[in-house]
Design an enzyme around this catalytic site. Structure first.
Site, PDB file in Angstrom:
ATOM      1  CG  HIS A 138     -35.106   0.403  15.405  1.00 41.09           C
ATOM      2  ND1 HIS A 138     -36.036   1.412  15.293  1.00 41.09           N
ATOM      3  CD2 HIS A 138     -35.145  -0.273  14.239  1.00 41.09           C
ATOM      4  CE1 HIS A 138     -36.624   1.334  14.117  1.00 41.09           C
ATOM      5  NE2 HIS A 138     -36.101   0.323  13.456  1.00 41.09           N
ATOM      6  CG  ASP A 202     -46.389  -0.117  22.134  1.00 47.15           C
ATOM      7  OD1 ASP A 202     -47.194  -1.026  22.387  1.00 47.15           O
ATOM      8  OD2 ASP A 202     -46.225   0.870  22.872  1.00 47.15           O
ATOM      9  CD  GLU A 315     -49.320   2.275  24.948  1.00 45.12           C
ATOM     10  OE1 GLU A 315     -48.790   1.187  24.653  1.00 45.12           O
ATOM     11  OE2 GLU A 315     -49.492   3.191  24.140  1.00 45.12           O
TER      12      GLU A 315
END
Length: 454
Positions: A138, A202, A315
């Site tokens: 990733h 997240d 957030e």
């Protein structure tokens, strides 16, 4: 670390130079960690692409000076070092799909010792070759690649169960977790015993070693610090192939360097992660703001602690006037509210969303929780009538971002710290004058208010 050098690509970079001045909240749009005490800002020449999410890579990005196959390699690695086209191609790109670089070989280790053998081979080679470690692929700018070197695919340790695995010590409130493990598996394993780490990302389909080599930031960071602030101990393979245990009290220089060090100081093979009791349920709330100053002020009030016991997760995000409602909106708000939301967006061009959760450890009644929600928002400056909340389990909240990917797409993510003193200038000069007017992105733009002392 002999033979290792971190590199980055100039592609899709920004022209921003960021300095953090305030001792209190700093607002994060894009994250770039040298280590947890140093932030690198680079001068860039191409336009900003604020598709803003957490950049998480699995570390030890290197530049090899020789082809790995030109150096003597241990016979124990003969069947585990793959040079076939399928293996090489699998390690030649990443989630960003921007940088493409072919290694000479891919190592599929069956033990930690295999990785040590490979590192020692590079260390002892007259011209060390590059080694990169790939957790779950990733990275977004080629950080887990090694041109003409060797990519270590940690997935083989994870899938063949040859790594450290996940061991929960309930009485001591910590877990020993292999660097190859994914956070989604840490969640399931700890939740089965009523426990949970306090700081997450997240998206949970990321490797533990990967996020700890970057920072590991999400909405819990304002309260508990990033993931690297909640690690008690590490096992690390250093540049000469030695396996070293380190902590704040033992080999502290290595410990502090590896956490957030982008793999420049070693490969994380085990992390001891702090745990706490998992909540019974989560109240998940979102409210809209048309005024940026009001939005930032309310985020800061929570982050500073002046609104105590209000949120366990905090957030922010943008909704831009650039088309139809995104799934982020349609999946949360009731259909009846969507036309009003889009009308508000059309009127202001940009609206700002404050997102927070409150954890509940006991089965409070619905009326008690509703009263609590009203108390939280009564002094906030959000747009009246544009607030909604839902109740979900702790696991459902943490797994809200699904593991759905299109590997053929390019994902140009940017990561940036903004000091509180310049956050309004950034909103006007970048978000409104560049992002909105040039219609640069339809991707998510996220805000994380942070406390530097965490």
């Amino acid at each position: 670390m002999a033979g290792y050098k971190w590199r980055h690509s100039p592609l899709l970079s920004s022209s921003l130079i960021i300095t953090i001045l305030e001792p209190y909240p700093t607002f994060i749009f894009f994250i770039f960690f040298k280590n947890k005490n140093k932030i690198m800002a680079k001068s860039r020449s191409t336009p900003i692409h604020p598709i803003v999410m957490l950049l998480v890579t699995y570390f030890l990005c290197t530049v090899g000076k020789s082809n790995a196959l030109a150096c003597p390699l241990p016979p124990e690695l003969a069947t585990k070092l793959h040079v076939d086209q399928v293996a090489v191609d699998s390690a030649s790109s990443d989630y960003g799909n921007i940088v493409h670089s072919k290694p000479a070989a891919v190592l599929y280790p069956s033990s930690i010792e295999d990785i040590q053998r490979l590192v020692r081979s590079s260390y002892n080679c007259p011209i060390p070759f590059g080694i990169s470690v790939r957790g779950n692929g990733h990275s977004v700018n080629g950080q887990d690649m090694a041109r003409d070197g060797v990519v270590v695919d940690m997935k083989s340790l994870r899938e063949n169960k040859h790594g450290i695995k996940i061991r929960v010590y309930k009485n001591h409130l910590f877990a020993d977790v292999g660097g190859e493990q994914l956070w989604i598996d840490v969640l399931h394993t700890t939740a089965a015993q009523g426990l949970s780490p306090v700081s997450w990302t997240d998206f949970l389909y990321l490797s533990v070693g990967g996020t700890l080599s970057n920072a590991g930031i999400s909405g819990q960071t304002f309260l508990h610090g990033p993931q690297i602030s909640n690690v008690y101990e590490l096992d690390v393979i250093t540049g000469n192939g030695e396996l070293v245990t380190c902590s704040k009290r033992n080999n502290s220089d290595l410990f502090e360097s590896v956490l957030g060090g982008l793999g420049q100081f070693g490969i994380i093979t085990r992390a001891r992660i702090g745990l706490r009791s998992a909540p019974a349920k989560v109240r998940w709330s979102r409210a809209f703001y048309s005024n940026f100053s009001d939005f930032i002020r309310d985020q800061e009030r929570i982050a500073r602690g002046s609104q105590r016991d209000v949120a366990n997760y905090l957030e922010g995000s943008l909704v831009l006037d650039n088309g139809t409602p995104t799934e982020w909106i349609t999946s949360f708000f009731p259909p009846a509210l969507l036309p009003r939301i889009m009308s508000l967006v059309k009127k202001h061009g940009i609206i700002y969303c404050l997102e927070l959760t409150k954890y509940y450890f006991v089965d409070d009644t619905a009326s008690e929780i509703d009263q609590d929600l009203q108390r939280v928002f009564k002094d906030f400056a959000h747009v009246p009538g544009f607030i909604d909340a839902k109740f979900v389990s702790h696991q459902d909240f943490l797994t809200r971002v699904p593991n759905v990917e299109n590997e053929s797409l390019t994902h140009p993510w940017q990561n940036l710290f903004i000091p509180k003193s310049r956050i309004s200038d950034f909103n006007l000069g970048v978000l409104r004058e560049i992002v909105l007017k040039r219609n640069i992105t339809t991707g998510p733009v996220l805000f994380y208010p942070l406390n530097r002392h965490k």
